[in-house]
Each structure stands twice: as C-alpha cells, then as structure tokens.
Design a protein around this motif. Structure first.
Motif, PDB file in Angstrom:
ATOM      1  N   GLN A 353     -36.807   7.032  15.830  1.00  0.00           N
ATOM      2  CA  GLN A 353     -35.941   7.986  15.141  1.00  0.00           C
ATOM      3  C   GLN A 353     -36.533   8.384  13.787  1.00  0.00           C
ATOM      4  O   GLN A 353     -37.461   7.763  13.304  1.00  0.00           O
ATOM      5  CB  GLN A 353     -34.515   7.464  15.019  1.00  0.00           C
ATOM      6  CG  GLN A 353     -34.367   6.162  14.267  1.00  0.00           C
ATOM      7  CD  GLN A 353     -32.918   5.689  14.279  1.00  0.00           C
ATOM      8  OE1 GLN A 353     -32.062   6.276  14.901  1.00  0.00           O
ATOM      9  NE2 GLN A 353     -32.648   4.622  13.576  1.00  0.00           N
ATOM     10  N   GLN A 354     -35.949   9.446  13.199  1.00  0.00           N
ATOM     11  CA  GLN A 354     -36.591  10.016  12.012  1.00  0.00           C
ATOM     12  C   GLN A 354     -36.617   9.056  10.837  1.00  0.00           C
ATOM     13  O   GLN A 354     -37.525   9.094  10.025  1.00  0.00           O
ATOM     14  CB  GLN A 354     -35.914  11.330  11.642  1.00  0.00           C
ATOM     15  CG  GLN A 354     -36.304  12.434  12.609  1.00  0.00           C
ATOM     16  CD  GLN A 354     -36.052  13.807  12.041  1.00  0.00           C
ATOM     17  OE1 GLN A 354     -34.908  14.144  11.754  1.00  0.00           O
ATOM     18  NE2 GLN A 354     -37.081  14.609  11.886  1.00  0.00           N
ATOM     19  N   GLN A 355     -35.585   8.209  10.751  1.00  0.00           N
ATOM     20  CA  GLN A 355     -35.602   7.178   9.714  1.00  0.00           C
ATOM     21  C   GLN A 355     -36.072   5.859  10.329  1.00  0.00           C
ATOM     22  O   GLN A 355     -35.747   4.783   9.834  1.00  0.00           O
ATOM     23  CB  GLN A 355     -34.208   6.998   9.105  1.00  0.00           C
ATOM     24  CG  GLN A 355     -33.566   8.277   8.612  1.00  0.00           C
ATOM     25  CD  GLN A 355     -34.304   8.866   7.432  1.00  0.00           C
ATOM     26  OE1 GLN A 355     -34.814   8.153   6.586  1.00  0.00           O
ATOM     27  NE2 GLN A 355     -34.383  10.196   7.378  1.00  0.00           N
ATOM     28  N   GLY A 356     -36.802   5.943  11.419  1.00  0.00           N
ATOM     29  CA  GLY A 356     -37.183   4.737  12.141  1.00  0.00           C
ATOM     30  C   GLY A 356     -38.491   4.153  11.680  1.00  0.00           C
ATOM     31  O   GLY A 356     -39.138   4.642  10.745  1.00  0.00           O
ATOM     32  N   GLU A 375     -40.470  14.512  14.653  1.00  0.00           N
ATOM     33  CA  GLU A 375     -39.363  14.397  15.612  1.00  0.00           C
ATOM     34  C   GLU A 375     -39.886  13.769  16.878  1.00  0.00           C
ATOM     35  O   GLU A 375     -40.536  14.416  17.691  1.00  0.00           O
ATOM     36  CB  GLU A 375     -38.805  15.781  15.927  1.00  0.00           C
ATOM     37  CG  GLU A 375     -37.780  16.244  14.937  1.00  0.00           C
ATOM     38  CD  GLU A 375     -37.095  17.515  15.405  1.00  0.00           C
ATOM     39  OE1 GLU A 375     -36.722  17.597  16.583  1.00  0.00           O
ATOM     40  OE2 GLU A 375     -36.955  18.421  14.579  1.00  0.00           O
ATOM     41  N   ASN A 378     -35.079  12.254  21.095  1.00  0.00           N
ATOM     42  CA  ASN A 378     -34.127  13.292  21.476  1.00  0.00           C
ATOM     43  C   ASN A 378     -34.842  14.594  21.843  1.00  0.00           C
ATOM     44  O   ASN A 378     -34.328  15.682  21.657  1.00  0.00           O
ATOM     45  CB  ASN A 378     -33.094  13.554  20.370  1.00  0.00           C
ATOM     46  CG  ASN A 378     -32.217  12.353  20.143  1.00  0.00           C
ATOM     47  OD1 ASN A 378     -31.859  11.662  21.087  1.00  0.00           O
ATOM     48  ND2 ASN A 378     -31.906  12.065  18.896  1.00  0.00           N
ATOM     49  N   GLY A 460     -32.531  13.639  24.589  1.00  0.00           N
ATOM     50  CA  GLY A 460     -31.775  14.745  24.014  1.00  0.00           C
ATOM     51  C   GLY A 460     -31.408  15.760  25.082  1.00  0.00           C
ATOM     52  O   GLY A 460     -30.914  15.387  26.140  1.00  0.00           O
TER      53      GLY A 460
END
Lengths: 514, 369
Positions: A353-356, A375, A378, A460
């Motif tokens: 994930q983007q903050q992953g 990205e 998703n 997604g």
C-alpha cells in the motif's frame, strides 16, 4: 480359431468340461467386475460430488423455467404479438398477465421473476416490485360487484367449486375455469384454506366477464347478459401503476425469454443480447465480459512469464547445490505453501500500500519522492505481484524435478567440446529442461486463469479477473445462469488451450518429474 | 468476505438451576447475523451478554454476513435450508426481504415489549417501523470522515469535497455498492436535495450519477466492509472515506485517530432485525424470546453506550448516557444531534427497496469497466 475348425474338432473344453471360450469369457468378466467394484467407491464419489453438481450448474446456463412457469398464460399469448409494430400487446395479453401476476404476487414469486428479467433488461425488477404492490388493488372489483348483483350465488365459494367441476361449464368458460383453477390451487397452497370456503378473487370474476363478453353461453344461472356492464381496461390499470407497461421493452424481454431453455446467458457472457431480430451486441456501457476474459488471459500470461523468469534460476540453483543446502532452500520455497493464502495476500496489502513497507523504503532511500509514492495495490500491478508470488512454487517444483534428472556431465561435455557458457546452456541444458518449463507453465497458467481470492483482495477494479465476476454472480447478484455460462466458457477456453499446447508442443513432452 | 464466526458460550452456570421446563421447547442455539466490528460488539454487550446471563443454556453464534444478507437469504431459500435465526439489515433490505416472503411479518404489539413509559411498541417505535417485517434498533447515518492532518488548513465542510480532487488530492474510500454514492453524486452534480430520488429513478439520472462518479473513479478504493474505511484512514491510505458514523466514532474517540467527521449530507437510515421465514417452532420460540428482551427500552438505550447510533424507540432516548468505558457523553456524537444534523439527507428506503437490484446491476457493471 475359426468356426470351421470348431465344427471339425469340436469346442476345446476347460478342466470343468465347459467350452474354453465360455470359461475364458467368464473369467474375464469376473475380473472386470472385480476391477469395477474396486473403483466403484471412488467412481460413485466423483459422480455424486463432482460430475452431477457441475453438470447441474452448467445446465443452469441454459435453463429458463422460471419465466414460463410463473407466467404460463402470458407467455402462451405473447408469441402472437409482433414487437416490431411498436405497439404494446393487446388487451388479452394484459388480461392474461394480470391473472399471472396476481397469482405470482400471492406466492411471492413476482420479485424473483423481476430479478430474473432484470438480468436482461435493467429496470424490470423495480417495475415488478412496484406493480406487484398495486396489482391486488386494480379496479376489476367492478366486475365482481356487477356479476354478484346479477347472480348473488357468485359470492358463494361452494357454488363456484360446484360449477367449476362441471365439464359443460368449463368448456363454455375456458378463461374462467383456468383462472379459477389457478386461484383455487394458490388458496390451498399459500393460505392453507379450502377454496370452497372463499369467494374467488377479482381476477376470476374479470375472467368470467371476459368469457361472457366474448359470447360464451354457459348453463344457467351463469348465462349473465353482460352487455350493459361498466368495463375497465386492464391495460390502463397497468399503465396507471407504471407507464413503462405501455413501452414495448419489458414485453420484448418477456417474449424473448418465454421458453424453458435460453441461450440468453451465453449471449450475455460475450456481451451480446437477444433481440427480436437475433442476437446483437450490447450497448457500450454494458459491455464488460470480453474485456474481462481478455484481461484474465493477458494477466495470466504475464504471471506465467514472470514465474518462468523468477523460477528458472531458483530451480537451477536448487538442482545443482549440494543436497543439504538444497533442502534448506527447498523449505524456503515450500514455506509459502504452508501459510494460509489469505494471510499471504493480506501481507502483500501491508507491503504494497501507499503508506506501506515498500513505498516507505523507496521514499527512505530517496528513489521516489514522498508526493509520488508508487501505486502498487488495488490495480493490476498488485494482482500480478501477489499472484506471481503465490504461484511461483508451482513453477519451481516441476522445473526442479526435471532439472534434477539432467546429468551435469552434459554441460561439462559441451564445454569441453568448445561451446561457450551461453551455447552450452541454450543448446544443451535448456532443451532438456523444456518439459519442466512446459509443465510449470500449464500448471501456473491454468491456476491463474481461475484465480479469485487474490485479485479480489488486491486487484481493486482494474486488476480483477473473470472469476471475480463469476463469484459476484454466484454470491451477490444470484445470477447463477450467467455465472454458469461464464464458467462454461472459461472451461472451454482452458480445454482449447490445452489442446493447442498438445498440438504445438506435445503433451508427452511435459514432465512433472523423473 | 468475512466468514469470521465468533462462538460465545454462556458462563454463569449458577443460574442454570431454576431455568426449568418452561423453556425446554426453545432451541438453545441461535445464529445472529450482523455487520461485524464495533457495531456487532455493541450488540454483543448490550443484548447478547445480558441475555445469556439470564439464559446460560443458550449459545449464540455470530455471522458477519449482513452486507450480503439479501443474497444469502435468497440462496438459502433456494436451497431450502435456513441456517440463520435473526438477521440485522438496513430498512430498504427489510422491505425487499418482506416483499419476497423471505422475512416474517411481525405483530409488533403482540411480540415486543411495551415502552418503559407505558407506550405500545407501535407508538414507541413510530416511524422507524418501515415494513411489517422490520424490528428497528437504531438510527444511523452514512457519512464521510477525513484525515485532519491531510486536508491542510481547510477541512472540508461540504459533501462535494469528495469530488474535489484539486483541493483535496488523494484517494477516497467509497462503498462498493450504489447506496449513498449515487445520491451524493447527484447532489454534487447540482440536483436539488428534494429531487434526488426522482432523478435517480430515471435512466438519464442514473447515467448522470455514474458520470459524476466517473470523475473520481480512479481515485477511489472501494470497500465492502464498513470497518475498512476507518482502517484506511488510520493508515493514511486515503484522505477521506465514507462509512457509518458509529464506525468513524470508534476510530476517533476510542482509538484517538486524527480523523474528522464531515456531517454534511449525512444519509440517515434505520437498521433493525428481521426474522427469516421457515424457522422451526423451537428456533422461532427462542428468537422471539430474545427479540422481546433485546428490543426493550433499556436494551436499546444500553447499546448507545457502546456505539454512537441513536436508539429507535422514543422511550429509550432519555436513557442515553455516557460511553461505557470512556465515560464521555454520547448525545453529541449521535447522527440526530442538532449540531451534527445541520444538513441531513433522509434515505428513501422505499426507493431503494424497489431500485436496488436495478442499480446494483448497473453500478457493478460500471465498476468493472
């Protein structure tokens, strides 16, 4: 042995005096039966738990009983109506539909039928629901009132039952008899009541009026002169409930789906629809399935390719390391197998994930800016990454077992004869490992094409497969017919690919080991 | 899809004595279907635990399938095997289930407890009884929460911030079904609040709503469980997301996340129980016994101590107090509190019960494109 020799020398007999041929046949038969009995439990299990359910599911892709069963009177008449004239069906069809719909509403089947037709023509579900609420309150009670005023006995359920048991009455009043039968059966089944104790519903009186107005001459006292009766148009009643009933659209759909079997689901599964002049392509905003099939194929190919790229070197190392370190590495390859699929996929969520973790790492070492985090989830990237990881062992294991059988001396021999590293690998080693690549690719590709849970979690909307759509139709929209059609197409696609592979490469060249 | 089943067996064996023959005709196992997460926990604390303390012989199995309750009940009915005893659904779904004969019609005054103030159940529940099969529990709203640290100095005040990618760049989380999304899209496309459902009933209106959603489609993460958006907000994955107000309350008040509530155009709706048709007599007797207990004035008020949803009974309102563990007053967090309800959008459940199948089909196709 020919018959001629038998005639001359007589049949050869076995020790017990029977002809040898008979004795031999019997022994063979016994052997066959024994073999059959040995596999019987498995055969029965496969039949009961696999072949029959799948057959039943596939049959649903053409089954369409619900329409003719719920609307028997309407579907019988609709065939004579020509939708191309642009006019709604005649009053007789509306009258038949009125009878069908009241009965369906009492049985609470009208919403199910509406949902069924809504698969084909979006908007029908709400129409059936709304009109289902109104249909019990149509103004047809004026017929009841006028007929009862003329023949007071018509209020008496027992009298009705008596008349409707008499063949002359039934012959003279066909619509009435049909409506009464439907009503009586419904009252007995839905209300657990004896129809003899009840006055028939308004739609039965409406049917009686129609019979009489058409000039029926039943025995007295039913031979009422309805000439001066106040009338009501059932078509207007439907139009008052919802003007959409005057459009041809909903009637076209009912007419197209009047039969007990339909190819509509299969047409739907390839973005087409039934229409009065044969199948035609759906409007652009309703087309999705071909895109999804294509995407499923493309992404499965990419995943298979990535698995070969990543798996080949690993398998090579595994096959060429000393046994001890190879075993340790093997455990690492197998480790994901022993972890729940759901856990592995969720772990990818945290990583991608983007903050992953991965994005944090890339930002930390300055490879990407904080504002332009990648990205990775998703979307289709997420699906490809997670599925490549999950399917990798299915590539490595067949590769490993094939490479294990390639003697290392071949490579050494090639080199000693003057081949450079690349030539030795490409001309000597790779052709021998090709059966492993074939086996791994078939395994990975076929598994990927039917994958569902991983794309659902990380895909997604742009990274989902056709199987997600099948799952959606099985568990959410309950359009099992369409799901079955999509599943059948997917199955046929895999079989065709398998056949093509067999023709091109030869299935004998596929090895899972040894 | 969560198939997480939580099995709770009763403790308090000392009470077992005395529970005599009168209840022997009741089933001792009950499957309750709810929405999982903080909401299900509030039902557990307010209804199930006290009930099991009175009836230690009863065990309750929870199933978190409410989001797809209608589909599953249809499938169970098709298969002829109803495995659920009591199902928590939204108002519109209860009407659909009632129409389809999948939920039982309830004689409210005969089977529910009268209000503490002596009112009959019908009077006490009032407008929240939206169908003959629906036993209301709560008033809730679907609303939007945003990361307070990601919106700069201009926190959003209008629902249309959802569609404003320039002022509020970043991902949004929206429900993976048409509920609320379609209404908000039309509102922000310039349709007056009063006309939204009239417009949404037409083909053109539906296309218009989807076209508006198209403008943000690539920036949306679609959720299927309402616990997802608070989590995505907490992770900083999204700048704003729709969820039920109680879920956002839990993230804000109980977990201290930097999340703000955007109450604008909150979609008010009811949630309640339906009883599936076709239960055996023993199971039905148990369910009715539980329902009588779990929907009385005190129990409904108790629930609001665990989650910020308003009780559906008028007589429960004066009993709403403080949060069970935090001790903060709950009234200011209710969707119906005057400070929050400045611009309320009342969900038309009658519309949704009629149009849900149509719009679901359209919406899911649109999503897949």
């Amino acid at each position: 042995m020919t018959d001629a020799t038998q005639e001359t020398s007589g049949p050869i007999v076995a020790a017990d005096g029977r002809p040898l041929r008979q004795s031999l046949n019997r022994a063979l038969r016994r052997q066959k039966i024994r073999a059959l009995l040995l596999i019987a439990p498995l055969l029965a299990f496969i039949m009961v738990s696999f072949v029959i359910p799948i057959g039943d599911m596939l049959f649903r892709s053409v089954e369409n009983q619900i329409v003719p069963e719920t609307l028997p009177r309407t579907t019988a008449l609709l065939g004579d109506w020509d939708p191309d004239l642009g006019e709604p069906p005649p009053e007789a069809v509306f009258a038949a539909f009125y009878t069908d719909l009241v009965l369906a509403e009492e049985r609470k089947l009208h919403t199910r039928l509406g949902s069924r037709l809504n698969y084909e023509n979006s908007g029908v579900a709400s129409l059936f629901r709304a009109t289902g609420r109104d249909v019990g309150r149509f103004d047809t009670d004026i017929y009841t009132d006028q007929l009862v005023a003329a023949v007071p006995d018509l209020e008496d359920g027992a009298k009705w039952a008596g008349w409707m048991a008499e063949p002359p009455v039934r012959d003279a009043l066909p619509q009435t008899a049909d409506a009464y039968d439907g009503w009586a059966q419904m009252v007995a089944e839905v209300h657990n009541a004896d129809p003899v104790t009840r006055q028939p519903a308004d739609f039965v009186f409406a049917a009686l009026y129609r019979d009489l107005a058409a000039g029926a001459a039943p025995p007295p006292p039913l031979d009422v002169d309805v000439g001066g009766f106040e009338t009501v148009s059932i078509r207007d009643q439907f139009a008052a409930s919802d003007p959409k009933w005057l459009d041809t659209g909903v009637w076209r759909t009912m007419r197209a789906y009047a039969g007990p079997l339909t190819n509509g689901y299969f047409l739907n599964a390839v973005d087409m629809m039934k229409s009065a002049d044969g199948p035609r392509v759906r409007p652009e905003n309703e087309r999705i399935y071909l895109t999804l099939f294509l995407r499923t194929m493309k992404m499965s190919l990419v995943i298979t390719g990535l698995c070969i790229l990543l798996g080949y070197p690993v398998a090579w190392i595994l096959a060429n390391l000393p046994l001890r370190s190879a075993n340790l590495l093997m455990i690492l390859v197998l480790l994901p197998f022993w972890t729940s699929l759901l856990v592995r996929t969720s772990a990818w969520k945290i990583l991608l994930q983007q903050q992953g973790v991965i994005n944090d790492l890339l930002v930390g070492i300055g490879l990407v800016g904080d504002g332009s985090r990648l990205e990775l989830i998703n979307n289709s990237t997420g699906t490809i990454i997670a599925m490549t990881h999950i399917l990798l062992p299915f590539m490595i294991l067949p590769l490993y077992s094939v490479m294990k059988t390639i003697p290392p001396s071949y490579l050494r021999a090639a080199k000693s004869l003057g081949a450079n590293d690349w030539t030795a690998f490409w001309r000597v080693y790779f052709p021998q490992s090709a059966p492993g690549v074939g086996a791994g690719s078939i395994l990975v590709f076929i598994l990927a094409i039917g994958y569902y849970i991983t794309p659902e979690l990380v895909g997604g909307t742009k990274g989902v497969f056709i199987s997600n759509r099948i799952a959606f139709h099985i568990s959410s929209s309950l359009n099992w017919g369409l799901a079955a059609a999509l599943g059948t197409i997917l199955l046929v696609m895999v079989l065709v690919l398998y056949w093509a592979y067999d023709k091109l490469v030869g299935i004998d060249n596929v090895k899972l080991g040894g | 899809m969560k198939l997480n089943r939580l099995i709770i067996t009763a403790g308090a064996l000392s009470l077992a004595a005395g529970m005599g023959s009168a209840e022997s005709h009741m089933s001792n196992e009950m499957v309750l279907v709810s929405w999982g997460g903080a909401y299900q926990a509030s039902q557990l604390h307010a209804y199930a635990e006290p009930y099991m303390a009175l009836h230690p012989e009863v065990s309750i199995i929870w199933d978190e399938s409410s989001p797809e309750a209608v589909a599953k009940l249809r499938a169970m009915n098709e298969a002829g095997n109803i495995t659920w005893d009591l199902v928590d659904v939204e108002a519109a779904d209860s009407i659909r289930l009632c129409d389809e004969g999948l939920a039982m019609e309830i004689d409210f005054d005969a089977v529910l407890a009268p209000g503490d103030d002596g009112s009959t159940p019908t009077e006490d529940f009032g407008d929240s009884i939206v169908s003959e099969c629906f036993i209301p529990q709560i008033v809730f709203s679907t609303t939007v929460g945003y990361r307070t640290d990601m919106v700069g100095d201009t926190p959003p005040t209008s629902i249309c911030a959802l569609f404003d990618l320039e002022t509020y760049p970043g991902k949004r989380a929206l429900n993976r079904n048409p509920l609320a999304n379609m209404e908000w899209a039309l509102l922000c496309d310039g349709v007056a609040k009063a006309d939204v459902y009239t417009v949404l009933a037409t083909e053109e209106g539906q296309a218009r709503a989807l076209a508006k959603l198209d403008t943000i489609k690539d920036s949306v993460i679609w959720w299927s469980a309402s616990a997802e958006p608070p989590q995505l907000l907490a992770d900083g994955e999204i700048v704003m997301g729709s969820s039920y107000n109680g879920r956002l309350f839990s993230a804000i008040a109980e977990q201290g996340q930097p999340i703000g509530m955007l109450w604008d155009a909150e979609m008010l709706d009811f949630d309640g129980w339906v009883v599936p048709t076709g239960l055996s007599e023993e199971r039905l007797a148990r369910v009715m016994d539980f329902l009588y207990f779990a929907t009385d004035t005190q129990r409904l008020a108790d629930q609001s101590a665990y989650i910020s949803y308003g009780p559906a009974r008028a007589s429960s309102a004066p009993l709403v107090g403080n949060h069970a563990t935090l001790g903060i007053p709950m009234a200011p967090h209710m969707p119906t509190d005057p400070a929050n309800a400045t611009n309320v959008f009342v969900t038309q459940y009658a519309f949704w019960s009629d149009y849900r199948d149509d719009l679901d089909a359209k919406f899911q196709t649109w999503l897949a494109q």
